[in-house]
Write an enzyme that holds these catalytic residues in place. Sequence first.
Site, short mmCIF file in Angstrom:
data_model
loop_
_atom_site.label_atom_id
_atom_site.label_comp_id
_atom_site.label_asym_id
_atom_site.label_seq_id
_atom_site.Cartn_x
_atom_site.Cartn_y
_atom_site.Cartn_z
N ASP A 161 33.09 41.13 25.72
CA ASP A 161 34.37 40.92 26.41
C ASP A 161 34.92 39.51 26.13
O ASP A 161 36.06 39.22 26.47
CB ASP A 161 34.18 41.13 27.92
N ARG A 205 38.08 34.59 21.71
CA ARG A 205 37.65 33.36 21.02
C ARG A 205 37.09 33.67 19.64
O ARG A 205 37.14 32.85 18.75
CB ARG A 205 36.65 32.60 21.91
N LYS A 253 34.87 46.47 30.88
CA LYS A 253 35.46 45.95 32.12
C LYS A 253 35.49 47.05 33.17
O LYS A 253 35.52 48.24 32.83
CB LYS A 253 36.90 45.50 31.86
N1 BES Z 1 41.34 38.98 28.06
C1 BES Z 1 40.28 38.47 28.86
C2 BES Z 1 40.70 37.31 29.75
C3 BES Z 1 41.62 37.60 30.88
C4 BES Z 1 41.19 38.34 31.97
C5 BES Z 1 42.87 37.06 30.88
C6 BES Z 1 42.02 38.56 33.03
C7 BES Z 1 43.72 37.27 31.93
C8 BES Z 1 43.31 38.03 33.00
C9 BES Z 1 39.15 37.95 27.97
O1 BES Z 1 38.98 38.60 26.77
C10 BES Z 1 37.89 38.10 28.78
O2 BES Z 1 37.57 39.19 29.12
N2 BES Z 1 37.22 36.99 29.06
C11 BES Z 1 36.04 36.97 29.84
C12 BES Z 1 35.07 36.01 29.21
C13 BES Z 1 33.65 36.13 29.72
C14 BES Z 1 33.06 37.45 29.31
C15 BES Z 1 32.84 35.00 29.15
C16 BES Z 1 36.41 36.54 31.26
O3 BES Z 1 37.33 35.72 31.42
O4 BES Z 1 35.81 37.02 32.18
ZN ZN Z 2 40.71 39.47 25.96
ZN ZN Z 3 37.74 40.30 26.88
#
Ligand code: BES
Ligand code: ZN
Ligand code: ZN
Length: 464
Positions: free
Chosen positions: A312, A316, A242
């Site tokens: 990331d 899931r 990230k």
């Molecule tokens: N933990 C994050 C989701 C998240 C981000 C929750 C910001 C609350 C605030 C999760 O693990 C993630 O990074 N998801 C990605 C998925 C994508 C790579 C398909 C996302 O939401 O961008």
């Molecule tokens: Zn996460």
């Molecule tokens: Zn993530």
Amino acid sequence: MTEFATLLVADRGQKARPIHLVDKESFASWLKKRPAEDRVLLEAQRFDGKKAHAFAILPRGSEFEVVSAVKNAAALSPWCLAALAEKLPEGDYRLAHGEPGKAALGWLLAQHRFDSYRSKKDEVAGPRMLVTTEAARIDEMVRLAEATALVRDLVNTPAADLGPAELEQAVAELAKKSSAQIDVTTGAELAEGYPLIAAVGAAATPDRAPRLIELEWGKPGDPRVAIVGKGVCFDTGGLDLKGAAGMRIMKKDMGGAAHALALAGLIIGSRLPVRLHLLIPAVENAVSGNAYRPGDVVKSRKGLFVEIDNTDAEGRLILADALTKAAEAKPELIVDFATLTGAARVALGPDLPATFVNRDDLAAEIESAAREVDDPLWRMPLWDAYDENLKSDVADLANAPNNSMAGAVYAALFLKRFVPTEIAWAHLDTWAWKDPAKPGRPKGGEALGLRAIFALLEGRYTPS
Ligand code: BES
Ligand code: ZN
Ligand code: ZN
């Protein structure tokens, strides 16, 4: 932890400062019945009864009364006394008319502080509310405040001090308190039984090793309910790292686990007649030479081969194995909480957990419970036609979609592959965070959807 039980106490007619609650409609008629000097006092404090959370002080000799504006004096919200509780000095108070009811929650939570990391602590005792409500209702309100405070504290604790081992410790504390059984799977057994959890946690091994934490409580004959929570103690994104802004608050990525643990505490505290199965996959999504990679394929506990499209999208993955385990015991209901996607926030903003349910009747029950306790959430579709976007070139499915739309729906559809259709299931994609702050709800960790799901369970399973 704030001693909430000392802040909401039985009214035995002791001396207390009255709090008058007025709203836009009732202010004028209320004022007419007050002594003439009150008009001047209120004008001096620019109090006109219109602005919710505003309040004024009315001196009475050496004591004082309080008047506060609320949105609707006939139906108090949980937060309508919070601004008052934040500012009033120590002492006993009671509502001049009626009972606080739900508003007791905001009264209590406004007095909670997360100050473990402040060298100067706020030692002042807070204002106490006197209520004539029966003792059992007071206890339940105190438990709800404690559960919410637990979520806030766990989420706010820096990742350096709250890794998978500390999350396990928090579950162990509940197990000890309630003589529940705790079971933790790590190491080779984890790699064998829960390959997705092991893969996500690989980079943080051995210091902050991944694990599946399980707790069981209740009588064997009672209906089985499984509660699952995403316990990513820090989410760097993994090799799909990230950026700084996206990583800044990722200590909160165990917010789902915090909700699940707090809910388990509420179920046990209220002795709901269920056989509870709590499952928390706890990992750190870190970066190192042994990190799992984009393009890796992992065979899940269920047997489905998952291609890692994006490291990331780790939540899931760990939930998939935990949901598979939960389903093996054939519960009649599975509820999971997870800070799963940024897309859920884009769709619904910070206040509303995106809620996916595989049964319309269960969805309706959840929505009505949420309304009843003022803990809002919003249903989103498990839109089957989008399932094809989870296709992988080499495996059974990929963990991230091949486009950037409807991210919360894709994540939920991914989870759905691991939940047998015959089991009723609800998935809450919650933010577990408050920003900006509101009365009684400082910026930081927050329980969202917790009270709604507890109300659902209380409605379904009544203690005998
Ligand atoms: N933990 C994050 C989701 C998240 C981000 C929750 C910001 C609350 C605030 C999760 O693990 C993630 O990074 N998801 C990605 C998925 C994508 C790579 C398909 C996302 O939401 O961008
Ligand atoms: Zn996460
Ligand atoms: Zn993530």
